[in-house]
Design a protein around this motif. Structure first.
Motif, PDB file in Angstrom:
ATOM      1  N   LEU A  37      50.251  47.601  44.972  1.00  0.00           N
ATOM      2  CA  LEU A  37      49.372  48.193  43.747  1.00  0.00           C
ATOM      3  C   LEU A  37      47.828  47.796  43.832  1.00  0.00           C
ATOM      4  CD1 LEU A  37      48.663  45.691  42.639  1.00  0.00           C
ATOM      5  CD2 LEU A  37      50.333  45.715  40.848  1.00  0.00           C
ATOM      6  N   ASN A  38      46.792  48.628  43.629  1.00  0.00           N
ATOM      7  CA  ASN A  38      45.688  48.519  44.396  1.00  0.00           C
ATOM      8  C   ASN A  38      43.968  48.100  42.980  1.00  0.00           C
ATOM      9  OD1 ASN A  38      42.383  49.971  44.230  1.00  0.00           O
ATOM     10  ND2 ASN A  38      43.184  50.383  46.589  1.00  0.00           N
ATOM     11  N   THR A  39      43.448  47.122  43.680  1.00  0.00           N
ATOM     12  CA  THR A  39      42.684  46.495  42.445  1.00  0.00           C
ATOM     13  C   THR A  39      41.103  46.226  43.368  1.00  0.00           C
ATOM     14  OG1 THR A  39      42.534  44.708  40.319  1.00  0.00           O
ATOM     15  CG2 THR A  39      42.893  44.217  42.468  1.00  0.00           C
ATOM     16  N   GLY A  40      40.143  46.146  42.391  1.00  0.00           N
ATOM     17  CA  GLY A  40      38.668  45.620  42.781  1.00  0.00           C
ATOM     18  C   GLY A  40      39.347  44.625  44.076  1.00  0.00           C
ATOM     19  N   ALA A  41      38.121  44.956  45.017  1.00  0.00           N
ATOM     20  CA  ALA A  41      38.010  44.009  45.527  1.00  0.00           C
ATOM     21  C   ALA A  41      37.734  42.188  45.081  1.00  0.00           C
ATOM     22  CB  ALA A  41      37.939  43.932  47.393  1.00  0.00           C
ATOM     23  N   ARG A  42      36.888  42.228  44.148  1.00  0.00           N
ATOM     24  CA  ARG A  42      36.128  41.229  43.842  1.00  0.00           C
ATOM     25  C   ARG A  42      36.408  41.075  42.194  1.00  0.00           C
ATOM     26  NH1 ARG A  42      29.987  42.568  45.402  1.00  0.00           N
ATOM     27  NH2 ARG A  42      30.059  40.832  43.376  1.00  0.00           N
ATOM     28  N   SER A  43      37.772  41.162  41.767  1.00  0.00           N
ATOM     29  CA  SER A  43      38.786  41.430  40.356  1.00  0.00           C
ATOM     30  C   SER A  43      38.911  40.662  40.594  1.00  0.00           C
ATOM     31  CB  SER A  43      39.132  42.736  40.088  1.00  0.00           C
ATOM     32  OG  SER A  43      38.855  43.954  40.106  1.00  0.00           O
ATOM     33  N   ASP A  44      38.180  38.863  40.175  1.00  0.00           N
ATOM     34  CA  ASP A  44      39.511  37.743  40.505  1.00  0.00           C
ATOM     35  C   ASP A  44      40.649  37.829  39.504  1.00  0.00           C
ATOM     36  OD1 ASP A  44      37.733  37.287  42.592  1.00  0.00           O
ATOM     37  OD2 ASP A  44      36.638  35.774  41.044  1.00  0.00           O
ATOM     38  N   ARG A  45      40.236  37.910  38.462  1.00  0.00           N
ATOM     39  CA  ARG A  45      40.961  37.782  36.989  1.00  0.00           C
ATOM     40  C   ARG A  45      42.407  38.678  37.909  1.00  0.00           C
ATOM     41  NH1 ARG A  45      42.427  40.264  31.924  1.00  0.00           N
ATOM     42  NH2 ARG A  45      43.297  38.735  30.938  1.00  0.00           N
ATOM     43  N   ASN A  46      41.966  39.948  37.860  1.00  0.00           N
ATOM     44  CA  ASN A  46      43.483  40.789  38.303  1.00  0.00           C
ATOM     45  C   ASN A  46      44.428  40.249  39.546  1.00  0.00           C
ATOM     46  OD1 ASN A  46      42.226  42.101  35.878  1.00  0.00           O
ATOM     47  ND2 ASN A  46      41.900  44.069  37.846  1.00  0.00           N
ATOM     48  N   LEU A  47      43.465  39.504  40.638  1.00  0.00           N
ATOM     49  CA  LEU A  47      44.107  39.290  41.030  1.00  0.00           C
ATOM     50  C   LEU A  47      45.101  38.145  41.566  1.00  0.00           C
ATOM     51  CD1 LEU A  47      40.737  39.693  43.986  1.00  0.00           C
ATOM     52  CD2 LEU A  47      43.291  40.294  44.198  1.00  0.00           C
ATOM     53  N   ARG A  48      44.075  37.157  40.309  1.00  0.00           N
ATOM     54  CA  ARG A  48      45.107  35.956  39.866  1.00  0.00           C
ATOM     55  C   ARG A  48      46.740  36.525  39.086  1.00  0.00           C
ATOM     56  NH1 ARG A  48      40.630  33.171  38.169  1.00  0.00           N
ATOM     57  NH2 ARG A  48      40.594  34.161  36.716  1.00  0.00           N
ATOM     58  N   ILE A  49      46.117  37.499  37.884  1.00  0.00           N
ATOM     59  CA  ILE A  49      46.873  37.875  37.630  1.00  0.00           C
ATOM     60  C   ILE A  49      48.068  38.370  38.603  1.00  0.00           C
ATOM     61  CG2 ILE A  49      48.021  39.510  35.531  1.00  0.00           C
ATOM     62  CD1 ILE A  49      45.256  39.262  34.566  1.00  0.00           C
ATOM     63  N   TYR A  50      48.469  39.130  39.195  1.00  0.00           N
ATOM     64  CA  TYR A  50      48.694  39.886  40.076  1.00  0.00           C
ATOM     65  C   TYR A  50      49.637  39.018  41.172  1.00  0.00           C
ATOM     66  CZ  TYR A  50      46.803  44.504  38.694  1.00  0.00           C
ATOM     67  OH  TYR A  50      46.367  44.955  38.137  1.00  0.00           O
ATOM     68  N   ARG A  51      48.914  38.025  41.714  1.00  0.00           N
ATOM     69  CA  ARG A  51      49.574  36.771  42.201  1.00  0.00           C
ATOM     70  C   ARG A  51      50.266  36.033  41.482  1.00  0.00           C
ATOM     71  NH1 ARG A  51      48.564  34.745  46.918  1.00  0.00           N
ATOM     72  NH2 ARG A  51      49.763  32.338  47.255  1.00  0.00           N
ATOM     73  N   LYS A  52      50.104  35.978  40.441  1.00  0.00           N
ATOM     74  CA  LYS A  52      51.050  35.283  39.597  1.00  0.00           C
ATOM     75  C   LYS A  52      52.269  35.892  39.510  1.00  0.00           C
ATOM     76  CE  LYS A  52      48.963  31.933  36.750  1.00  0.00           C
ATOM     77  NZ  LYS A  52      49.136  31.343  34.882  1.00  0.00           N
ATOM     78  N   ALA A  53      52.271  37.219  39.406  1.00  0.00           N
ATOM     79  CA  ALA A  53      53.600  38.551  39.109  1.00  0.00           C
ATOM     80  C   ALA A  53      53.616  38.119  40.370  1.00  0.00           C
ATOM     81  CB  ALA A  53      52.968  39.543  38.634  1.00  0.00           C
ATOM     82  N   GLY A  54      53.830  37.080  41.952  1.00  0.00           N
ATOM     83  CA  GLY A  54      54.570  37.907  43.060  1.00  0.00           C
ATOM     84  C   GLY A  54      54.247  38.424  43.805  1.00  0.00           C
ATOM     85  N   TYR A  55      52.370  39.519  44.098  1.00  0.00           N
ATOM     86  CA  TYR A  55      51.907  40.508  44.524  1.00  0.00           C
ATOM     87  C   TYR A  55      50.646  39.915  45.933  1.00  0.00           C
ATOM     88  CZ  TYR A  55      53.428  44.333  41.818  1.00  0.00           C
ATOM     89  OH  TYR A  55      54.262  45.361  41.433  1.00  0.00           O
ATOM     90  N   ARG A  56      50.936  40.341  47.056  1.00  0.00           N
ATOM     91  CA  ARG A  56      50.381  39.959  47.888  1.00  0.00           C
ATOM     92  C   ARG A  56      49.145  40.612  48.315  1.00  0.00           C
ATOM     93  NH1 ARG A  56      51.334  36.155  45.137  1.00  0.00           N
ATOM     94  NH2 ARG A  56      52.506  33.944  45.706  1.00  0.00           N
ATOM     95  N   VAL A  57      48.265  41.097  48.396  1.00  0.00           N
ATOM     96  CA  VAL A  57      47.183  40.577  49.420  1.00  0.00           C
ATOM     97  C   VAL A  57      48.028  41.535  50.200  1.00  0.00           C
ATOM     98  CG1 VAL A  57      44.585  42.065  50.113  1.00  0.00           C
ATOM     99  CG2 VAL A  57      45.448  40.753  47.791  1.00  0.00           C
ATOM    100  N   ARG A  58      47.375  42.947  51.005  1.00  0.00           N
ATOM    101  CA  ARG A  58      47.778  43.700  52.422  1.00  0.00           C
ATOM    102  C   ARG A  58      46.482  43.213  52.801  1.00  0.00           C
ATOM    103  NH1 ARG A  58      51.886  48.872  52.047  1.00  0.00           N
ATOM    104  NH2 ARG A  58      49.674  49.638  52.080  1.00  0.00           N
TER     105      ARG A  58
END
Ligand code: ADE
Length: 400
Positions: free
Chosen positions: A362-383
């Protein structure tokens, strides 16, 4: 149960005399012995540490005092009995409710409290090979304490309260956080209407006053699911996610959904525009035709409550790589955010992946900190590198 603790700070363990643990000791349910490691050091300064071989910061606990202490403790059991040795340390296996339950089955535990940079590694081998102890290094969490004593207090409390007779009302052990993989429901007591500030009345949820035990049980279960989804999405698996979404109608989107999808996207992506300092974000700007084209190119799911569109997610096999399941346009109406619905919709989207899927993307805004936190908690890592759309990052998660 017998518990021995070896430490250079015996006074640190004084709280084991208090509260339910102290009572369990007085009732003879728990036999606790605290030993001073320095009693097994024989030089003038009773020293227990020395500099590390190979250099580096800090000091290392010497093997000889530990060996003598463990021999003294572990060798004193009746009929060759041996304790299980638990060494608290940040590099250990996680201490969980399941491990507390496992330790509560042991008749005898010995805790070895390290300090400084840790205990000479040969002590672990000695305890296993020469004393015949089962050795477990156990961590309270991913942070560093100054020594094992605080961890021992936590572990002894978590273990001892599982012993028969320690907690008066054994039923209260059943519906606790972590007992069945979910966090506990919120609790309330009297008064039913509490004036927290002049004119500001805070009420207990009416269902709890209804006397309808079935309704109360359902409400509590739903609260546990929502709490777990919001606070600990890592604990939630797809069957739970299904339960979080149970009150909503999920359907595959059709062209009739396009106007509402456009409206909901705009409402949901305003915060993204703010976070990323740009209005140039497709979900904010798309025309009806473009939303319709999206429905044709992806499978889109809608989530409705009482007929109202309150969420959506879409997914497809990635155009350039059929091992990737691409997930997008994950949205939950602003008034329903913070209840774990987004996490549950994401899990739902993941669960729709075809058999050949190796990873989700998936893809999200580079500065979307809340989304990044949620995705990280769900097991996603930034490529690493830039995302597939300017100003964004790509995230992936291997399929388990
Ligand atoms: N000793 C130091 N840090 C610790 C941790 N995180 N858990 C258990 N013991 C520790």
């Amino acid at each position: 149960m017998r518990i021995d603790v070896v430490t250079i700070f015996p006074d640190y363990l004084a709280p084991l005399d208090l509260s339910l643990i102290g009572k369990a000791r007085r009732d003879g349910l728990l036999d606790v012995h605290v030993h001073d490691l320095r009693d097994f050091a024989h030089d003038r300064h009773r020293s227990v540490d020395d500099t590390p071989y190979g250099g580096g910061a800090g000091m290392v606990m010497k093997p000889q005092p530990w060996a003598e202490a463990l021999q003294h403790v572990g060798g004193s059991g009746p009929q060759g009995a041996r304790p299980r040795l638990v060494v608290p340390g940040p590099g250990g296996m996680p201490f969980t409710q399941a491990l507390a339950g496992e330790l509560a089955e042991e008749p005898w535990l010995t805790f070895a409290c390290g300090r400084y940079e840790g205990i000479d590694e040969r002590v672990y081998d000695y305890a296993a090979d020469e004393l015949g102890l089962e050795v477990s290094v156990v961590s309270l969490g991913d942070y560093v304490l100054n020594g094992g004593e605080v961890a021992v207090l936590a572990m002894v409390e978590a273990v001892a309260r599982l012993l028969p007779g320690v907690i008066g009302n054994a039923e209260s052990l059943v519906e606790e956080s972590h007992e069945d993989g979910l966090l506990e429901y919120p609790v309330y007591t009297k008064p039913a209407a509490w004036e927290s500030a002049p004119g500001h009345i805070r009420e207990v949820p009416p269902v709890l006053l209804s006397g309808d035990h079935g309704a109360i049980a359902n409400w509590r279960h739903q609260q546990r699911l929502e709490r777990t989804a919001a606070r600990r999405p890592d604990l939630l698996h797809s069957s739970h996610a299904g339960a979080v979404l149970a009150d909503f109608d999920l359907a595959t989107a059709t062209p009739a959904d396009v106007p509402e999808l456009l409206t909901l996207s705009r409402a949901c992506w305003v915060t993204e525009a703010r976070a990323n300092g740009t209005l140039d974000i497709p979900p904010l700007l798309e025309t009806l035709e473009e939303v319709a084209a999206g429905i044709a190119a992806w499978t889109t799911w809608t989530m409705r409550a009482g007929g109202r569109l309150v969420g959506s997610v879409r997914a497809r096999v990635a155009p350039d790589d059929d091992s990737l399941w691409q997930i997008g346009r994950l949205m939950v109406a602003p008034d329903l955010q913070g209840r774990g619905l987004g996490r549950a919709l994401l899990a739902f989207g993941e669960a729709q992946a075809p058999p050949g899927t190796a990873a989700y993307w998936l893809n999200t805004g580079a500065r979307s900190d809340r989304n990044l936190r949620i995705y990280r908690k769900a097991g996603y890592r930034v490529r690493p590198g830039v995302g597939s759309i300017p100003g964004t990052v790509d995230l992936t998660k291997p399929r388990r």
